[in-house]
Design an enzyme around this catalytic site. Sequence first.
Site, PDB file in Angstrom:
ATOM      1  CG  ASN A  58      -2.140  -0.869   1.011  1.00  0.00           C
ATOM      2  OD1 ASN A  58      -2.000  -2.010   0.605  1.00  0.00           O
ATOM      3  ND2 ASN A  58      -3.315  -0.351   1.276  1.00  0.00           N
ATOM      4  CB  CYS A  89      -6.572 -10.024   8.260  1.00  0.00           C
ATOM      5  SG  CYS A  89      -7.858 -11.243   8.639  1.00  0.00           S
ATOM      6  CG  ASN A 103     -14.960   7.638  19.239  1.00  0.00           C
ATOM      7  OD1 ASN A 103     -14.654   6.486  18.897  1.00  0.00           O
ATOM      8  ND2 ASN A 103     -16.112   8.216  18.907  1.00  0.00           N
ATOM      9  CG  HIS A 127      -7.721  -8.172  12.266  1.00  0.00           C
ATOM     10  ND1 HIS A 127      -7.443  -8.167  10.926  1.00  0.00           N
ATOM     11  CD2 HIS A 127      -6.736  -7.437  12.857  1.00  0.00           C
ATOM     12  CE1 HIS A 127      -6.347  -7.456  10.700  1.00  0.00           C
ATOM     13  NE2 HIS A 127      -5.895  -7.012  11.859  1.00  0.00           N
ATOM     14  CG  ASP A 144      -2.566  -5.802  12.017  1.00  0.00           C
ATOM     15  OD1 ASP A 144      -2.479  -6.431  10.940  1.00  0.00           O
ATOM     16  OD2 ASP A 144      -3.651  -5.544  12.557  1.00  0.00           O
TER      17      ASP A 144
END
Length: 268
Positions: A132, A179, A212, A237, A260
């Site tokens: 990416n 994943c 949050n 995941h 990750d």
Amino acid sequence: MNFTISSPANAVIGRYNLTLQVTSGNKIFTRFLGQFVLLFNPWCPGDDVYVANENERQEYVLNENGIIFVGNARYIEARGWYYGQFQDHLLNICLTMLDLSLYYRQSPAIDVSRRGDPKYVGRVISSMINGNDNDNGVLLGKWQGSFHSHENPSRWDGSVVILQKWRQDNYRPVQYGQCWVFAGVMCTVLRCLGIPTRLVSNFNSAHDVDRNLSIDKYYDSSGKSLNIGKDSTWDYHVWNESWFLRPDLGAAYNGWQVLDATPQEQSK
């Protein structure tokens, strides 16, 4: 004469040239003896990746086969995965991966000087497993749409064929991964370099984009769902944990460290 050579426990990993130089009076004789590769050493008590338990070294460093748990909380499926970290050419591929990273391209000397630090190497590899960042990464992710023109992520059952295809395609990202594929390939690379690594599966997962500490969903006055939230949820995941010391944080943080490689946000 017999010579014993010992490298420092924090030495930089990678390829080395070994040369013998003999000085006799005003004459110097030099002979190139060959190359060797230095890796992290979980058997060495002075290494940051040292693991005291031999059974754990066998499992998290030497085991070439594993199980990845996927599915959902009510139906957990076990998928076999072949890591193959000791297969032919895999070590060369993993070392080349370090040299293709943006870290190396931006500053080769600084990058190489930090390769004795498993924290740093883990960060570089986690970036390189996905493609990416326009850094010749190993895998492109895809979670929806058609896979007819490329490999469906669910069909992968090991890392070796993915890494070999990446090399054969001149280090262009392989299509496609999700994943558990990112985690499986990353486990292969880190174990190959000598860093004890395992996979972790989590069910009922979520990605809190705005930090949050909640997953926000929005509805209009009639109860219709509004597609305006950036938070996401999914059945499961998979990520990695690697074992090493954290002198930067203190002894309380030594042990399993979360890594990750699944691309969820832009790397920094």
